[in-house]
Design a protein around this motif. Structure first.
Motif, PDB file in Angstrom:
ATOM      1  N   THR A 124       0.982   4.527   2.601  1.00 21.97           N
ATOM      2  CA  THR A 124       0.245   3.417   3.205  1.00 21.97           C
ATOM      3  C   THR A 124       0.024   3.683   4.684  1.00 21.97           C
ATOM      4  O   THR A 124       0.981   3.971   5.415  1.00 21.97           O
ATOM      5  CB  THR A 124       1.019   2.099   3.039  1.00 21.97           C
ATOM      6  OG1 THR A 124       1.270   1.878   1.651  1.00 21.97           O
ATOM      7  CG2 THR A 124       0.231   0.935   3.598  1.00 21.97           C
ATOM      8  N   PRO A 125      -1.221   3.594   5.165  1.00 20.28           N
ATOM      9  CA  PRO A 125      -1.475   3.778   6.601  1.00 20.28           C
ATOM     10  C   PRO A 125      -0.703   2.769   7.442  1.00 20.28           C
ATOM     11  O   PRO A 125      -0.403   1.655   6.982  1.00 20.28           O
ATOM     12  CB  PRO A 125      -2.991   3.565   6.728  1.00 20.28           C
ATOM     13  CG  PRO A 125      -3.523   3.819   5.356  1.00 20.28           C
ATOM     14  CD  PRO A 125      -2.458   3.380   4.402  1.00 20.28           C
ATOM     15  N   GLU A 126      -0.388   3.145   8.653  1.00 23.36           N
ATOM     16  CA  GLU A 126       0.389   2.284   9.534  1.00 23.36           C
ATOM     17  C   GLU A 126      -0.275   0.926   9.732  1.00 23.36           C
ATOM     18  O   GLU A 126       0.395  -0.107   9.744  1.00 23.36           O
ATOM     19  CB  GLU A 126       0.576   2.992  10.892  1.00 23.36           C
ATOM     20  CG  GLU A 126       1.483   2.281  11.855  1.00 23.36           C
ATOM     21  CD  GLU A 126       2.952   2.389  11.476  1.00 23.36           C
ATOM     22  OE1 GLU A 126       3.749   1.586  11.991  1.00 23.36           O
ATOM     23  OE2 GLU A 126       3.290   3.279  10.669  1.00 23.36           O
ATOM     24  N   TYR A 127      -1.618   0.919   9.873  1.00 24.36           N
ATOM     25  CA  TYR A 127      -2.310  -0.338  10.155  1.00 24.36           C
ATOM     26  C   TYR A 127      -2.283  -1.300   8.967  1.00 24.36           C
ATOM     27  O   TYR A 127      -2.543  -2.491   9.129  1.00 24.36           O
ATOM     28  CB  TYR A 127      -3.760  -0.072  10.568  1.00 24.36           C
ATOM     29  CG  TYR A 127      -4.594   0.655   9.541  1.00 24.36           C
ATOM     30  CD1 TYR A 127      -5.108   0.015   8.428  1.00 24.36           C
ATOM     31  CD2 TYR A 127      -4.881   2.012   9.702  1.00 24.36           C
ATOM     32  CE1 TYR A 127      -5.865   0.684   7.483  1.00 24.36           C
ATOM     33  CE2 TYR A 127      -5.640   2.701   8.761  1.00 24.36           C
ATOM     34  CZ  TYR A 127      -6.126   2.028   7.670  1.00 24.36           C
ATOM     35  OH  TYR A 127      -6.881   2.700   6.725  1.00 24.36           O
ATOM     36  N   ALA A 128      -1.996  -0.811   7.762  1.00 20.71           N
ATOM     37  CA  ALA A 128      -1.993  -1.669   6.573  1.00 20.71           C
ATOM     38  C   ALA A 128      -0.588  -1.978   6.078  1.00 20.71           C
ATOM     39  O   ALA A 128      -0.436  -2.600   5.030  1.00 20.71           O
ATOM     40  CB  ALA A 128      -2.798  -1.014   5.458  1.00 20.71           C
ATOM     41  N   GLN A 129       0.433  -1.577   6.802  1.00 22.25           N
ATOM     42  CA  GLN A 129       1.799  -1.808   6.351  1.00 22.25           C
ATOM     43  C   GLN A 129       2.252  -3.227   6.696  1.00 22.25           C
ATOM     44  O   GLN A 129       2.015  -3.718   7.797  1.00 22.25           O
ATOM     45  CB  GLN A 129       2.750  -0.795   6.988  1.00 22.25           C
ATOM     46  CG  GLN A 129       2.555   0.623   6.487  1.00 22.25           C
ATOM     47  CD  GLN A 129       3.552   1.583   7.083  1.00 22.25           C
ATOM     48  OE1 GLN A 129       4.444   1.199   7.827  1.00 22.25           O
ATOM     49  NE2 GLN A 129       3.390   2.866   6.782  1.00 22.25           N
ATOM     50  N   THR A 130       2.877  -3.875   5.750  1.00 23.20           N
ATOM     51  CA  THR A 130       3.447  -5.200   5.951  1.00 23.20           C
ATOM     52  C   THR A 130       4.571  -5.399   4.961  1.00 23.20           C
ATOM     53  O   THR A 130       4.592  -4.795   3.882  1.00 23.20           O
ATOM     54  CB  THR A 130       2.381  -6.305   5.773  1.00 23.20           C
ATOM     55  OG1 THR A 130       2.982  -7.586   5.996  1.00 23.20           O
ATOM     56  CG2 THR A 130       1.790  -6.274   4.384  1.00 23.20           C
ATOM     57  N   THR A 131       5.524  -6.239   5.339  1.00 19.38           N
ATOM     58  CA  THR A 131       6.641  -6.542   4.450  1.00 19.38           C
ATOM     59  C   THR A 131       6.326  -7.713   3.524  1.00 19.38           C
ATOM     60  O   THR A 131       7.152  -8.080   2.694  1.00 19.38           O
ATOM     61  CB  THR A 131       7.903  -6.868   5.269  1.00 19.38           C
ATOM     62  OG1 THR A 131       7.619  -7.969   6.154  1.00 19.38           O
ATOM     63  CG2 THR A 131       8.336  -5.663   6.091  1.00 19.38           C
ATOM     64  N   VAL A 132       5.133  -8.297   3.666  1.00 17.18           N
ATOM     65  CA  VAL A 132       4.745  -9.449   2.846  1.00 17.18           C
ATOM     66  C   VAL A 132       3.997  -8.959   1.609  1.00 17.18           C
ATOM     67  O   VAL A 132       3.125  -8.092   1.694  1.00 17.18           O
ATOM     68  CB  VAL A 132       3.869 -10.428   3.649  1.00 17.18           C
ATOM     69  CG1 VAL A 132       3.420 -11.597   2.781  1.00 17.18           C
ATOM     70  CG2 VAL A 132       4.626 -10.932   4.859  1.00 17.18           C
ATOM     71  N   ASP A 133       4.330  -9.523   0.464  1.00 15.82           N
ATOM     72  CA  ASP A 133       3.660  -9.154  -0.782  1.00 15.82           C
ATOM     73  C   ASP A 133       3.657 -10.371  -1.704  1.00 15.82           C
ATOM     74  O   ASP A 133       4.440 -11.310  -1.540  1.00 15.82           O
ATOM     75  CB  ASP A 133       4.386  -7.993  -1.456  1.00 15.82           C
ATOM     76  CG  ASP A 133       3.535  -7.316  -2.524  1.00 15.82           C
ATOM     77  OD1 ASP A 133       2.352  -7.707  -2.678  1.00 15.82           O
ATOM     78  OD2 ASP A 133       4.051  -6.413  -3.211  1.00 15.82           O
TER      79      ASP A 133
END
Length: 341
Positions: A148-157
């Protein structure tokens, strides 16, 4: 006889000189010691890790440990190559100079290889000393395209409920208002922060997409804001759609203008048939006029605040297009009447 004595005398002089050298300079006539043996180099281990993932490329950090034995090895270098697993093309190459290596020890050598974010790679490592190849190794790296690219990383799902095919869907709805021509759905979802810190500001887009035509009948955006670590948010909004059709409810999570994840559920409003998110579409008697642009929620949106819609749209034919069609028909009738005169 004199000649023989001369040879013996010469031999005696040579032996005397050799003895004096052995006493004065120890080791001058001895065999070479172990530390002047040719050095030996061998690859012991190769590890690969990745750095900050970009949209198109991924930096791979490759570390190899080279075992050295024997005498000093000069002009030691290590060549690193990243070769595409499918294409066989060399995507990145780097040579690292190590210099002179002495003693029995392991030498860590590290290089950075930037490769396209796709497929897998064979990481090849070759050790040289004085231009001579001593050893080589290879390790495989797969799944680079799934990073996953850095700009699209999140801990929310979207929360995934247990239960397999019979599990509770991440997106659910209830009938809030049922009219003769339209139905208002209250659509909600579950968003869980799986990280250890509060999440970034996120927003959620909810769409009702007619199952057979793929027409978006209603759409609204909800600002979720931050979600605390280890907690689940339950944002919801209303969508007003033409009655007696089946819909896919598409939920899309955004962070800083980038889609990070999405999910889908089915809404069955047609009493004669049902759909699921995995079944094949088929043609039905679709009336496109049922999907003319509306407000999607049966009224004006609330002002922006956490958990409430910030914008809304509905697809279909606008009043402007209808007016243009009426004007075109009127103009055609006028021309027909003029030609008859």
């Amino acid at each position: 006889m004199k000649r023989e004595w001369s040879l013996f005398a010469g031999l005696a002089v040579v032996l005397l000189v050799a003895t004096l050298l052995a006493v004065a300079v120890p080791g001058a006539v001895s065999a070479p010691e172990d530390d002047v043996r040719r050095g030996f180099l061998q690859i012991r281990d190769v590890t690969v890790s990745h750095g900050q993932v970009g949209g198109e490329t991924v930096p791979l950090t490759v570390e190899t440990r080279v075992q050295h034995d024997g005498g000093p090895s000069e002009n030691v270098s290590v060549l690193f190559r990243a070769v595409g697993s499918q294409s066989g093309l060399v995507e990145a190459t780097r040579s690292v100079d190590v210099g002179t290596v002495e003693g029995e020890r392991e030498v860590p050598v590290t290089a950075n290889l930037t490769v396209p974010r796709r497929g897998g790679y064979r990481i090849q490592t070759v050790v040289y000393a004085d231009g001579r190849r001593y050893d080589e190794g290879e390790t495989e790296v797969g799944g680079v395209g799934t990073l996953t690219p850095e700009y699209a990383q999140t801990t929310v799902d979207f929360h995934r409920f247990a239960g397999g095919a019979d599990a509770q869907p991440s997106v659910e709805y209830r009938i809030e208002r049922a009219g003769e021509d339209t139905t208002t759905l209250n659509v909600s979802t579950y968003l869980t922060n799986n990280g250890d810190t509060p999440s970034e500001e996120v927003r959620l887009t909810l769409k009702a997409r007619q199952a057979d035509s793929n027409i978006v009948a209603a759409e609204r955006t909800v600002r979720v804001g931050q979600i605390q670590p280890g907690t689940t948010a339950n944002p919801s909004t209303t969508l007003t759609v033409p009655a007696e059709y089946n819909y896919y409810l598409d939920a899309t999570l955004w962070k800083d203008g980038v889609i990070v994840t999405s999910t889908r559920a089915a809404a069955n409003l047609d009493p004669s048939e049902t759909i699921s998110v995995n079944e094949t579409r088929r043609e039905v008697g679709l009336r496109v006029e049922d999907f003319e642009r509306g407000d999607g929620a049966g009224g004006a949106p609330d002002r922006e605040r956490p958990g409430t819609p910030v914008s809304e749209e509905g697809p279909g034919f606008t009043a402007a297009l209808t007016l243009v069609a009426l004007l075109a028909i009127a103009l055609g009738l006028a021309r027909r009447g003029g030609s008859r005169d």
